[in-house]
Design an enzyme around this catalytic site. Structure first.
Site, PDB file in Angstrom:
ATOM      1  CD  GLU A   1      -2.914  -1.170   0.493  1.00  0.00           C
ATOM      2  OE1 GLU A   1      -3.444  -0.094   0.198  1.00  0.00           O
ATOM      3  OE2 GLU A   1      -3.271  -2.254   0.015  1.00  0.00           O
TER       4      GLU A   1
ATOM      5  CB  CYS B   1      -2.588   6.289   2.783  1.00  0.00           C
ATOM      6  SG  CYS B   1      -3.907   5.405   3.618  1.00  0.00           S
TER       7      CYS B   1
HETATM    8  P1  NAP Z   1       8.595   4.547   4.425  1.00  0.00           P
HETATM    9  O1  NAP Z   1       9.749   5.385   4.712  1.00  0.00           O
HETATM   10  O2  NAP Z   1       8.522   3.879   3.101  1.00  0.00           O
HETATM   11  O3  NAP Z   1       8.529   3.475   5.596  1.00  0.00           O
HETATM   12  C1  NAP Z   1       7.486   2.549   5.683  1.00  0.00           C
HETATM   13  C2  NAP Z   1       7.917   1.381   6.530  1.00  0.00           C
HETATM   14  O4  NAP Z   1       8.961   0.674   5.861  1.00  0.00           O
HETATM   15  C3  NAP Z   1       8.494   1.772   7.883  1.00  0.00           C
HETATM   16  O5  NAP Z   1       8.087   0.820   8.840  1.00  0.00           O
HETATM   17  C4  NAP Z   1       9.987   1.680   7.651  1.00  0.00           C
HETATM   18  O6  NAP Z   1      10.710   1.463   8.845  1.00  0.00           O
HETATM   19  C5  NAP Z   1      10.040   0.474   6.765  1.00  0.00           C
HETATM   20  N1  NAP Z   1      11.262   0.312   6.018  1.00  0.00           N
HETATM   21  C6  NAP Z   1      12.023   1.257   5.435  1.00  0.00           C
HETATM   22  N2  NAP Z   1      13.082   0.688   4.815  1.00  0.00           N
HETATM   23  C7  NAP Z   1      12.976  -0.652   5.038  1.00  0.00           C
HETATM   24  C8  NAP Z   1      13.773  -1.777   4.684  1.00  0.00           C
HETATM   25  N3  NAP Z   1      14.872  -1.661   3.958  1.00  0.00           N
HETATM   26  N4  NAP Z   1      13.379  -3.014   5.095  1.00  0.00           N
HETATM   27  C9  NAP Z   1      12.258  -3.173   5.818  1.00  0.00           C
HETATM   28  N5  NAP Z   1      11.479  -2.130   6.205  1.00  0.00           N
HETATM   29  C10 NAP Z   1      11.827  -0.891   5.803  1.00  0.00           C
HETATM   30  O7  NAP Z   1       7.226   5.326   4.567  1.00  0.00           O
HETATM   31  P2  NAP Z   1       6.786   6.283   5.771  1.00  0.00           P
HETATM   32  O8  NAP Z   1       7.519   7.540   5.573  1.00  0.00           O
HETATM   33  O9  NAP Z   1       6.846   5.581   7.074  1.00  0.00           O
HETATM   34  O10 NAP Z   1       5.246   6.471   5.449  1.00  0.00           O
HETATM   35  C11 NAP Z   1       4.739   7.505   4.659  1.00  0.00           C
HETATM   36  C12 NAP Z   1       4.258   6.986   3.343  1.00  0.00           C
HETATM   37  O11 NAP Z   1       3.343   5.907   3.560  1.00  0.00           O
HETATM   38  C13 NAP Z   1       3.504   7.996   2.530  1.00  0.00           C
HETATM   39  O12 NAP Z   1       4.042   8.026   1.243  1.00  0.00           O
HETATM   40  C14 NAP Z   1       2.080   7.469   2.500  1.00  0.00           C
HETATM   41  O13 NAP Z   1       1.370   7.756   1.330  1.00  0.00           O
HETATM   42  C15 NAP Z   1       2.253   6.024   2.660  1.00  0.00           C
HETATM   43  N6  NAP Z   1       1.083   5.410   3.266  1.00  0.00           N
HETATM   44  C16 NAP Z   1       0.284   4.631   2.502  1.00  0.00           C
HETATM   45  C17 NAP Z   1      -0.838   4.029   3.056  1.00  0.00           C
HETATM   46  C18 NAP Z   1      -1.705   3.152   2.242  1.00  0.00           C
HETATM   47  O14 NAP Z   1      -2.572   2.488   2.793  1.00  0.00           O
HETATM   48  N7  NAP Z   1      -1.530   3.116   0.961  1.00  0.00           N
HETATM   49  C19 NAP Z   1      -1.123   4.224   4.392  1.00  0.00           C
HETATM   50  C20 NAP Z   1      -0.299   5.033   5.136  1.00  0.00           C
HETATM   51  C21 NAP Z   1       0.806   5.620   4.557  1.00  0.00           C
HETATM   52  P3  NAP Z   1      11.485   2.645   9.574  1.00  0.00           P
HETATM   53  O15 NAP Z   1      10.493   3.638   9.995  1.00  0.00           O
HETATM   54  O16 NAP Z   1      12.140   1.958  10.720  1.00  0.00           O
HETATM   55  O17 NAP Z   1      12.463   3.165   8.561  1.00  0.00           O
END
Ligand code: NAP
Length: 518
Positions: A256, A295
């Protein structure tokens, strides 16, 4: 110095050394340090498969539905503690209820679904037998059984409770153990909820583990019965999807990701009408609930060209009444972003958007929060933009994950549909119109590019849940940029954790297979 946040792995709470400091979004004070150092990820995955999986599979779908119901009840008791911690993520009470009560509501919804639809058996009968031969002695039927692996759930920071529980509920109901990895900025709230779940004693050991901090090499240890459900940015999704073990072992992977959702004001609507008010009110709500960190929030407001100015005026007037500040202060209607790093990202995204849009309301770099320090807290004023050239690429490609939206003019319905599609796949769209025929045409046009479309008019408005909230029984997910996944959506998300199998044989043999599943 904050305390070290603990992970729950292999039946023990443990904290890693040298953690990343995580601070209060409102005060900047350090709350916890977060590290998964020292966790043996291969052993964590093994524990889920060898301890949690068998224990869960020893129960029936109906028993697991009852377990979800009990879990919802247990968590409900702790809501005040969850809200108190949720405020530290920048969330107001309204935002916190959205996250906490919304998440608990998902558990209840899946409990009801399981009790109603899945039966008191460990094998799910998917359909009726179909005859495969002239004399009827050879039939076929689909059954489904829980997969034998672990469900790895990687969550975004914006909904630490709801985002976690919406993935956990279908996995538990299916009978598959979960390994939850919360996003670091708000992991402390997810940890508290997991702690209460573990303390409730309702789950068998191994059914739920929590990894706070980096996922390390967890994905390298996944196999053909495991799955990954990811929520976060499109860039991280792309990277994780390409993990060699995930590709090699055909690990089920759903994402997502981000999404440039739109709301369309119908051509039939005129300023001053009820629908006009519904559209502008909804846009303000979507910009300000959770400080726009949703999101599904409306990033693009598509408006007939002649209504651009009235919409900008009405929305700006409403945004002027938004009170930004400490989420616990009474007058405050919008809290903070999850952290200063997130604010920096949103400001950079606004700068990108202004390559082809002008700011109609708000200043991304200036805010005067009530009862809080504008520099230490991650506050940001709502920002409304207007892109005079609605074809320019920025509004259709840059996601500002905060209280930001861009108004774009469209010429006619076909143009609105074409502009919506420029988001290259979104979670949610809404259409505000009193014209049912227009709605019918437009929903068909929007459908291929969206996971969900809300048609809002004065009939549905009094009871509508609005543009943003995903609902447990309806599809949440979208094509293309939105990740191509389908979280929630009733039974479909349970099936994601099951292996569907076509069984062929004599009617008696199939009856025996069905009956022997208990
Ligand atoms: P992110 O930086 O992509 O991180 C998402 C998750 O992935 C976090 O738990 C992060 O952990 C983890 N992660 C990062 N690198 C990883 C790796 N190499 N291996 C395993 N896990 C890893 O996104 P975010 O900044 O937290 O969230 C914001 C984004 O989420 C926005 O773009 C938003 O649109 C999207 N979002 C989408 C939805 C949906 O339902 N479509 C819902 C909510 C949010 P760490 O925090 O420890 O780095």
């Amino acid at each position: 110095m904050g305390t070290a946040l603990e992970s729950y792995a292999r039946g023990r709470w443990t904290a890693g050394a040298d953690g990343v400091p995580v601070v209060d979004a409102v005060t900047g004070e350090e709350i916890v340090s977060v590290s998964s150092a020292g966790l043996d990820m291969a052993a964590v995955a093994e524990h889920a498969r060898e301890v949690g999986g068998p224990a869960l599979r020893a129960t029936t779908f109906a028993q697991r539905a009852a377990l979800l119901k009990a879990l919802a009840g247990a968590l409900r008791e702790h809501r005040p503690e969850f809200y108190a911690l949720s405020h530290r993520t920048g969330a107001t009470l309204f935002d916190s209820k959205f996250d906490v009560d919304g998440g608990i509501g998902v558990l209840s919804a899946y409990a009801a679904l399981g009790a109603r639809e899945l039966g008191d058996d460990s094998v799910l009968v998917v359909d009726d037998p179909q005859s495969l031969s002239r004399a009827g002695g050879f039939v076929g039927q689909h059954l489904a059984v829980p997969r034998l692996g672990a469900a790895v759930q990687i969550n975004a920071y914006n909904f630490p409770v709801w985002g976690m529980l919406e993935k956990l509920a279908p996995a538990l109901l299916a009978g598959v153990p979960s390994i939850v990895k919360p996003a670091t900025p708000t992991a402390y709230l997810a940890e508290l909820v997991v702690r209460k779940i573990i303390e409730s004693g309702l789950l068998p050991e191994g059914a739920l583990q929590l990894v706070c901090g980096s996922a390390g090499d967890l994905l390298d240890h996944l196999g053909p019965q495991d799955s990954v459900a990811f929520t976060g940015s499109a860039a991280t999704a792309e990277r994780l999807r390409a993990t060699p073990a995930v590709l090699r072992e055909a690990v089920r992977f759903t994402a997502e990701a981000d999404s440039l959702n739109c709301s369309v004001l119908g051509e039939d609507v005129s300023p001053g009408s009820a629908e006009f008010g519904l559209f502008t009110d909804q846009l303000v709500t979507e910009m300000t609930v959770k400080a726009g960190q949703k999101c599904t929030a409306i990033r693009r407001a598509l408006v007939p060209e002649h209504l651009v100015d009235p919409v900008l005026e009405a929305v700006s007037a409403a945004l002027a009444k938004v009170v930004v500040g400490a989420p616990t202060s009474e007058s405050v209607t919008m809290g903070a972003l999850a952290g200063l790093a997130q604010r920096t990202d949103v400001r950079a995204a606004v700068e990108g958007l202004t390559r082809s849009a002008s700011i109609a309301f708000g200043d991304p770099n200036k805010v005067d929060p009530v009862d809080a320090d504008p520099e230490r807290g991650a506050f940001m004023a709502p920002v409304l933009l207007h892109a005079a050239d609605s074809e320019a690429p920025e509004a259709h490609s840059i996601e500002a994950f905060g209280p930001v939206s861009t108004v774009l003019g469209y010429r006619d319905t076909d143009h609105a549909v074409a502009l919506a599609a420029r988001g290259r796949g979104s979670l949610a769209a809404s259409l505000v119109t009193a014209d049912a025929e227009l709605a019918a045409r437009m929903v068909r046009g929007l459908a291929p590019w969206h996971g969900r479309v809300l048609v809002l008019d004065t009939d549905s408005a009094p009871e509508s849940t609005g543009h943003g909230p995903p609902l447990p029984g309806l599809l949440h997910g979208g094509p293309g940029r939105a990740g191509g996944g389908a979280e929630l959506g009733g039974l479909e998300s349970v099936h994601h954790h099951l292996q569907r199998i076509a069984v062929q044989g004599s009617p008696a043999a199939l009856a025996a297979v069905r009956g022997g599943g208990r």
